[in-house]
Design an enzyme around this catalytic site. Sequence first.
Site, PDB file in Angstrom:
ATOM      1  N   LYS A 187    -120.414 -48.925 -69.310  1.00 37.03           N
ATOM      2  CA  LYS A 187    -119.773 -50.140 -69.833  1.00 37.03           C
ATOM      3  C   LYS A 187    -120.842 -51.198 -70.017  1.00 37.03           C
ATOM      4  CE  LYS A 187    -117.909 -53.873 -68.070  1.00 37.03           C
ATOM      5  NZ  LYS A 187    -118.294 -54.837 -69.128  1.00 37.03           N
ATOM      6  N   GLU A 263    -128.612 -53.187 -58.819  1.00 41.09           N
ATOM      7  CA  GLU A 263    -129.768 -54.016 -59.226  1.00 41.09           C
ATOM      8  C   GLU A 263    -129.230 -55.409 -59.458  1.00 41.09           C
ATOM      9  OE1 GLU A 263    -132.749 -52.996 -59.197  1.00 41.09           O
ATOM     10  OE2 GLU A 263    -132.345 -50.874 -58.949  1.00 41.09           O
ATOM     11  N   CYS A 298    -133.708 -61.078 -64.461  1.00 46.32           N
ATOM     12  CA  CYS A 298    -133.472 -60.964 -63.017  1.00 46.32           C
ATOM     13  C   CYS A 298    -134.739 -61.302 -62.237  1.00 46.32           C
ATOM     14  CB  CYS A 298    -132.993 -59.562 -62.677  1.00 46.32           C
ATOM     15  SG  CYS A 298    -134.077 -58.280 -63.298  1.00 46.32           S
ATOM     16  N   GLU A 397    -129.802 -68.643 -57.801  1.00 45.47           N
ATOM     17  CA  GLU A 397    -130.290 -68.131 -59.083  1.00 45.47           C
ATOM     18  C   GLU A 397    -129.678 -68.995 -60.187  1.00 45.47           C
ATOM     19  OE1 GLU A 397    -128.729 -64.351 -60.659  1.00 45.47           O
ATOM     20  OE2 GLU A 397    -130.812 -63.757 -60.989  1.00 45.47           O
TER      21      GLU A 397
HETATM   22  P1  NAD Z   1    -122.368 -60.004 -64.129  1.00 42.63           P
HETATM   23  O1  NAD Z   1    -122.430 -59.578 -62.716  1.00 42.63           O
HETATM   24  O2  NAD Z   1    -121.498 -61.132 -64.482  1.00 42.63           O
HETATM   25  O3  NAD Z   1    -121.867 -58.788 -65.052  1.00 42.63           O
HETATM   26  C1  NAD Z   1    -122.583 -57.563 -65.095  1.00 42.63           C
HETATM   27  C2  NAD Z   1    -121.635 -56.476 -65.586  1.00 42.63           C
HETATM   28  O4  NAD Z   1    -120.612 -56.274 -64.614  1.00 42.63           O
HETATM   29  C3  NAD Z   1    -120.920 -56.813 -66.891  1.00 42.63           C
HETATM   30  O5  NAD Z   1    -120.817 -55.641 -67.673  1.00 42.63           O
HETATM   31  C4  NAD Z   1    -119.538 -57.261 -66.410  1.00 42.63           C
HETATM   32  O6  NAD Z   1    -118.537 -57.074 -67.374  1.00 42.63           O
HETATM   33  C5  NAD Z   1    -119.338 -56.328 -65.227  1.00 42.63           C
HETATM   34  N1  NAD Z   1    -118.378 -56.799 -64.210  1.00 42.63           N
HETATM   35  C6  NAD Z   1    -118.055 -58.069 -63.879  1.00 42.63           C
HETATM   36  N2  NAD Z   1    -117.135 -58.067 -62.880  1.00 42.63           N
HETATM   37  C7  NAD Z   1    -116.890 -56.771 -62.573  1.00 42.63           C
HETATM   38  C8  NAD Z   1    -116.050 -56.118 -61.622  1.00 42.63           C
HETATM   39  N3  NAD Z   1    -115.275 -56.796 -60.791  1.00 42.63           N
HETATM   40  N4  NAD Z   1    -116.057 -54.767 -61.566  1.00 42.63           N
HETATM   41  C9  NAD Z   1    -116.851 -54.052 -62.390  1.00 42.63           C
HETATM   42  N5  NAD Z   1    -117.669 -54.613 -63.328  1.00 42.63           N
HETATM   43  C10 NAD Z   1    -117.693 -55.953 -63.403  1.00 42.63           C
HETATM   44  O7  NAD Z   1    -123.871 -60.245 -64.574  1.00 42.63           O
HETATM   45  P2  NAD Z   1    -124.417 -60.768 -65.974  1.00 42.63           P
HETATM   46  O8  NAD Z   1    -124.119 -62.226 -66.096  1.00 42.63           O
HETATM   47  O9  NAD Z   1    -123.970 -59.851 -67.073  1.00 42.63           O
HETATM   48  O10 NAD Z   1    -125.996 -60.530 -65.809  1.00 42.63           O
HETATM   49  C11 NAD Z   1    -126.809 -61.432 -65.189  1.00 42.63           C
HETATM   50  C12 NAD Z   1    -127.082 -61.016 -63.751  1.00 42.63           C
HETATM   51  O11 NAD Z   1    -127.645 -59.705 -63.732  1.00 42.63           O
HETATM   52  C13 NAD Z   1    -128.107 -61.897 -63.066  1.00 42.63           C
HETATM   53  O12 NAD Z   1    -127.694 -62.169 -61.755  1.00 42.63           O
HETATM   54  C14 NAD Z   1    -129.368 -61.034 -63.073  1.00 42.63           C
HETATM   55  O13 NAD Z   1    -130.281 -61.376 -62.076  1.00 42.63           O
HETATM   56  C15 NAD Z   1    -128.798 -59.673 -62.911  1.00 42.63           C
HETATM   57  N6  NAD Z   1    -129.747 -58.640 -63.381  1.00 42.63           N
HETATM   58  C16 NAD Z   1    -130.411 -57.876 -62.454  1.00 42.63           C
HETATM   59  C17 NAD Z   1    -131.345 -56.925 -62.868  1.00 42.63           C
HETATM   60  C18 NAD Z   1    -132.126 -56.092 -61.861  1.00 42.63           C
HETATM   61  O14 NAD Z   1    -132.774 -55.122 -62.262  1.00 42.63           O
HETATM   62  N7  NAD Z   1    -132.098 -56.430 -60.579  1.00 42.63           N
HETATM   63  C19 NAD Z   1    -131.591 -56.754 -64.238  1.00 42.63           C
HETATM   64  C20 NAD Z   1    -130.897 -57.545 -65.151  1.00 42.63           C
HETATM   65  C21 NAD Z   1    -129.956 -58.478 -64.708  1.00 42.63           C
END
Ligand code: NAD
Length: 497
Positions: A187, A263, A298, A397
């Site tokens: 997804k 991650e 991230c 963050e």
């Molecule tokens: P997010 O957590 O809002 O969403 C990430 C994904 O999870 C999306 O596809 C979203 O639809 C889904 N999601 C949201 N709630 C969910 C639930 N309850 N159950 C299942 N899926 C759910 O994050 P974002 O805003 O899309 O991305 C930014 C974040 O990602 C930042 O915190 C960033 O640091 C992190 N990030 C980490 C890495 C890493 O390698 N550590 C890499 C890229 C981004």
Amino acid sequence: MSTPLLDFDPSAVALPKGHFIGGAYYATDEEQIAVHRPSDGRLLGYIPDASDSTVDFAVSNALHAWKTSGWGTRAPRERARVLTRWAELIDQHAVSLAQLETVSSTRPVAEAYASDVPFTAEAIRFFAELADKLGGDLAATRRDSLGFVSSEPYGVIGAIAPWNFPLSMCSWKCGPALAAGNAVVIKPSEMTPFSTLRLAELAIEAGMPPGILNVVNGRGATTGAALTRHPDIAKVSFTGSTHTGAAIMSAAAMHGTKPVTLELGGKSPQLVFERVADLEHTARCIARGFTANGGQACVAGTRLIAHKNIAEPLIEAVKRQLMPIAPGPLWCSTTAYAPIINRTQARRIESLINDSRAAGAEVIFGGGFFEGTDDGYFHRPTLLANVTADTPAVRQEIFGPVLTVQTFDDEEEGITLAGHPTYGLAAGVHTSDIGQAMRAMRRIAAGTIWVNRYGRSGDMIIPTGGFKQSGIGKDLGRQALEASMRHKSVLIDFDPA
Ligand code: NAD
């Protein structure tokens, strides 16, 4: 090879629609989610919000394909051939993939073409090459026994990706899972769904059996949650915020005690000691470290921790690096700076800056948004001084181009300040004293330490992943392939008395 003409008309880009299940597009009459262009806020198109039954259809297809196609049982080098072909097709479609990435994400087209697309192909190629290298272990047992550990795929892995680097994130999740012989249902973020759909199409063209890689679109609370709790999802591999990661870990525990790779977020330091070989180089690392992708990475290095004797000239050098940064439409090849993904996130950045100012922080560079960019939110690179470990911008963050500045007197204090109570994703250490670099490396609790640089290289063998609330497990590296397999212990007595 010369760079092709990358400038394009975003309204002329054909967008894939629906879900991709069983090797074909799958249309439904589910609620439609609007997808916008971050550069100017205009409506780009729609994707469906997959219901439980669509998720079930995708997972059933994946399980059926996994059981019947031979993907998980064939020789790993045969899977590798398909994955290598997939990587080649990604390279061949570099321009159209870069454009598709650019329309909904925050990636400028020139960067998407020069870095995101080739890195995506490289990650898949890396796991193809690794596919037949990790077979398990032979155990030291009695001479009349044979003990070994056999590594096997899980079955169907559920992958959930964030919006900030959609192509790369898809390859980091799917590359190891597929190379290990699993089927995948991924997804993508509801904000950036299109390039992942196109990658799935190319996988079919490369010879991947239909149903082995499926894409379901939708929101996190609906589609993502349904995928996590589906009984036939054997493992969940997630990248996103720490908050969502915790919810997914909890749901995975409640619905089948499933293993998870997480991650998550970060608040990474850039620790600069008194002696560095080249101040301008260090300033470039710092500027790039917190402004790349508009700070929406991230591993963004958002906390500058500088020795007091070098802080002033360093900050001036960082400012010089930031001066030329300018906004522009992502579909112009001259644009290098990313907008904030949407208005909600733009407001969150402002509110964290305001909270930090209320707590005593001072804006010493930037602040606010560039003007004249329609409804796109291009935040000015911003430096915040007079901060402490308790300032909101230091603790949380922000996911925007905001750098906090702290100074220190001696090595001990610098290393202490570099630590963070919550996060441990990455850290930059800048010094010309190798002993000092090694001491800092040993003591900073972070999953990645960069010395005299800031940011990943193209070496996919180096894994990425966080300590503390920045995550569990690794993407990339052999660790990601190992984590895509479960390990069966076998002990055979071949001469039973
Ligand atoms: P997010 O957590 O809002 O969403 C990430 C994904 O999870 C999306 O596809 C979203 O639809 C889904 N999601 C949201 N709630 C969910 C639930 N309850 N159950 C299942 N899926 C759910 O994050 P974002 O805003 O899309 O991305 C930014 C974040 O990602 C930042 O915190 C960033 O640091 C992190 N990030 C980490 C890495 C890493 O390698 N550590 C890499 C890229 C981004």
